[in-house]
Design an enzyme around this catalytic site. Structure first.
Site, short mmCIF file in Angstrom:
data_model
loop_
_atom_site.label_atom_id
_atom_site.label_comp_id
_atom_site.label_asym_id
_atom_site.label_seq_id
_atom_site.Cartn_x
_atom_site.Cartn_y
_atom_site.Cartn_z
CB ALA A 4 -0.94 -0.01 1.20
CE LYS B 164 -6.63 -14.31 -10.26
NZ LYS B 164 -6.88 -13.53 -9.03
CB VAL C 265 4.66 6.76 13.55
CG1 VAL C 265 3.86 7.91 14.16
CG2 VAL C 265 5.05 7.07 12.12
CD GLU D 189 -14.25 -13.31 -7.32
OE1 GLU D 189 -13.38 -12.99 -8.15
OE2 GLU D 189 -15.11 -14.20 -7.53
CB ILE E 169 -3.27 -5.61 -4.93
CG1 ILE E 169 -2.30 -6.24 -3.92
CG2 ILE E 169 -2.51 -4.73 -5.92
CD1 ILE E 169 -1.25 -7.14 -4.51
#
Length: 507
Positions: free
Chosen positions: A16, A78, A183, A339, A343
């Protein structure tokens, strides 16, 4: 040199964080400074190793060469996802990418298929989907199309850790500054916005805007801003997972496998150097020890690492964008990887953010609309996932009985009803899962349409049979010349001067 006028700090790395950093570095105009703070001591979840075709758009937008990407992330191709045992033991169907059949006149293929099925002349949907035929026969190629069949779409399986490292190199090459550290403190200004984050080494990183990629913790969006979370476990009751990679073994499939188990499901994701495996389960019906044992008993080769346990709550943040913080990835919510949407949700969130990229305090109207669209995307994916659980025939298994008997969101109930009554599927144009996806899953899960559009009755029986036969033959002819997945991948990765040593195992 252009003076920086707007600064963004990304808290957290992993997939991410580095997808966000790379996208901002690529598209934000001069004057934007992007900084990322992460700690090597903090692990990432890293189970999102299967993707959907939209990832190709993201990579292309960043100027990533496919062969280099495949080599550096130990990726494979894929073509879809096989769902084994989801309807009942011994049954399998596939949600393949791309089209199923083709339109005839005003109507989509499904109406003709439903009519032919009712009269006993239709074959299973797999016979009319070139992507599934290629996947089931272990074939792969890019740029392939056939008579009446558009180019076959594809996605990837890849090592999420290697992908994050690949994007880190790319992002740093475009000017993103990385700081090592945890942090330890969040500093807010008088208005209540985040002003800076301070690392455990005492370094303060001030910014105009912050992107929270801190994972389930939601360090800024939840722990600091207390945004709130919408819990969907009453619809998607699985709340834990255990993951363990194993040595490369078994068929090198160009598709992901999702295998139903007694209280959840197991994933199988083939990479060049290993197989990614995991079990998603509901802790009310299966203990952690039993889940680990179940997963290990179904591995095709010895595990390469100790099983890693995860706990999660399916749902989403009440707001993805709160004050001057945007949550991306697991910080924004969690949808189990049934599913392969994890990402994609990172990608769609950061690309949506770029379309409204602020250069100062954002308008409440813009933020509200952003949050509405983000929530809508989560909810549409949620409904699609619930469908897999709700429409099952695994009678006598407590977990599956519960899923089959549960009430579902009104939006999903309406979609099931319109398909059952008249074979209608009407997703909005901007939905992630379009008509072919809903058709394959509803039919695969045993939902049978009672009727179809009467225009389909205008075709004679002979013409209907010929229409279906021509599509089936076109799929066969399209797939026939395609090479084996293993051979095509090896040739693609060998196209550049350097070659990953893992590919030698594919030869």
């Amino acid at each position: 040199m252009t003076q920086n006028r707007f600064s963004i700090v990304i808290v957290g790395g992993g997939t991410a964080g580095w997808m966000s950093a790379a996208a901002l570095a690529r598209f934000a105009p001069p004057g934007y400074a992007v900084t990322l703070v992460e700690s090597e001591a903090i692990g990432t979840v890293g189970v999102g190793e299967a993707t959907i075709p939209a990832i190709r758009l993201f990579n292309k937008a960043l100027g990533i060469d496919e062969a280099q990407f495949l080599r550096e992330t130990s990726a494979s191709y894929k073509l879809g996802i096989a769902f084994d045992g989801w309807l009942r033991e011994g049954h399998s169907y596939m949600h393949a990418f791309g089209t199923v059949g083709r339109h005839l006149g005003l109507l989509p293929f499904r109406h003709y298929w439903a009519r032919a099925r009712a009269s006993g002349v239709a074959r299973p949907l797999a016979h009319y989907a070139a992507n599934e035929l290629a996947a089931r026969t272990g074939r792969m190629a890019t740029g392939i199309s056939g008579p009446g069949i558009p180019e076959l779409p594809w996605a990837y399986h890849f090592d999420a850790g290697l992908y994050a490292a690949f994007l880190r190199r790319l992002a740093e090459g475009m000017g993103v500054v990385r700081h090592e550290g945890r942090v330890a403190r969040v500093i807010r200004n008088d208005a209540g916005d985040i002003a800076a984050v301070e690392t455990d080494a005492g370094q303060a990183l001030a910014a105009d805007f912050f992107i929270d990629c801190s994972g389930f913790t939601g360090l800024l969006i939840e722990k600091e801003l207390q945004t709130g979370y919408e819990d969907w476990r009453h619809w998607l009751p699985c709340d834990r997972a255990v993951a363990a990679p194993c040595e490369a073994a078994g068929p090198f499939t160009p598709y992901t496998r999702s295998i139903a188990r007694s209280a959840g499901w197991q994933w199988r994701i083939p990479l060049q150097h290993r197989i990614g495996n995991g079990l998603v389960y509901c802790s009310e019906y299966l203990s952690d020890d039993a889940a680990t044992g179940l997963l290990l008993s179904h591995l095709e080769a010895p595990a390469q690492a100790e099983p890693r346990a995860l706990r999660f709550t399916t749902g989403r943040r009440a707001k993805a964008w709160n004050r001057n913080v945007l949550a991306v990835g697991l910080a924004s919510g969690f949808m189990e990887p049934l599913e392969s949407t994890s990402i994609h949700l990172i990608q769609s969130t950061i690309m949506r953010f770029l379309t409204v990229l602020p250069s100062g305090p954002a308008s409440p109207a813009i933020v509200n609309e952003f949050n509405r669209r983000t929530a809508e995307e989560f909810e549409r994916i949620r409904d699609f996932l619930i469908l897999h659980y709700r429409a099952n025939a695994r009678v006598g298994e407590p977990f599956w009985d519960r899923c089959r008997d549960m009430a579902v969101p009104d939006t999903l109930a309406a979609r099931i009803a319109e398909f059952e009554e008249a074979c209608q599927i009407q997703p909005a144009g901007d939905e992630l899962f379009q008509e072919p996806a809903w058709l394959q899953v509803m039919a695969g899960q045993g939902i049978e349409p009672k009727g179809w559009n009467p225009i389909a009755d205008a075709l004679s029986d002979d013409d209907l049979s010929g229409f279906l036969g021509a599509i089936e033959q076109a799929c066969i002819e399209t797939v026939r010349p395609m090479p084996r997945h293993m051979d095509f991948l090896a040739a693609t990765c060998a196209a550049a001067p350097s070659r990953s040593p893992e590919l030698e195992t594919l030869r």
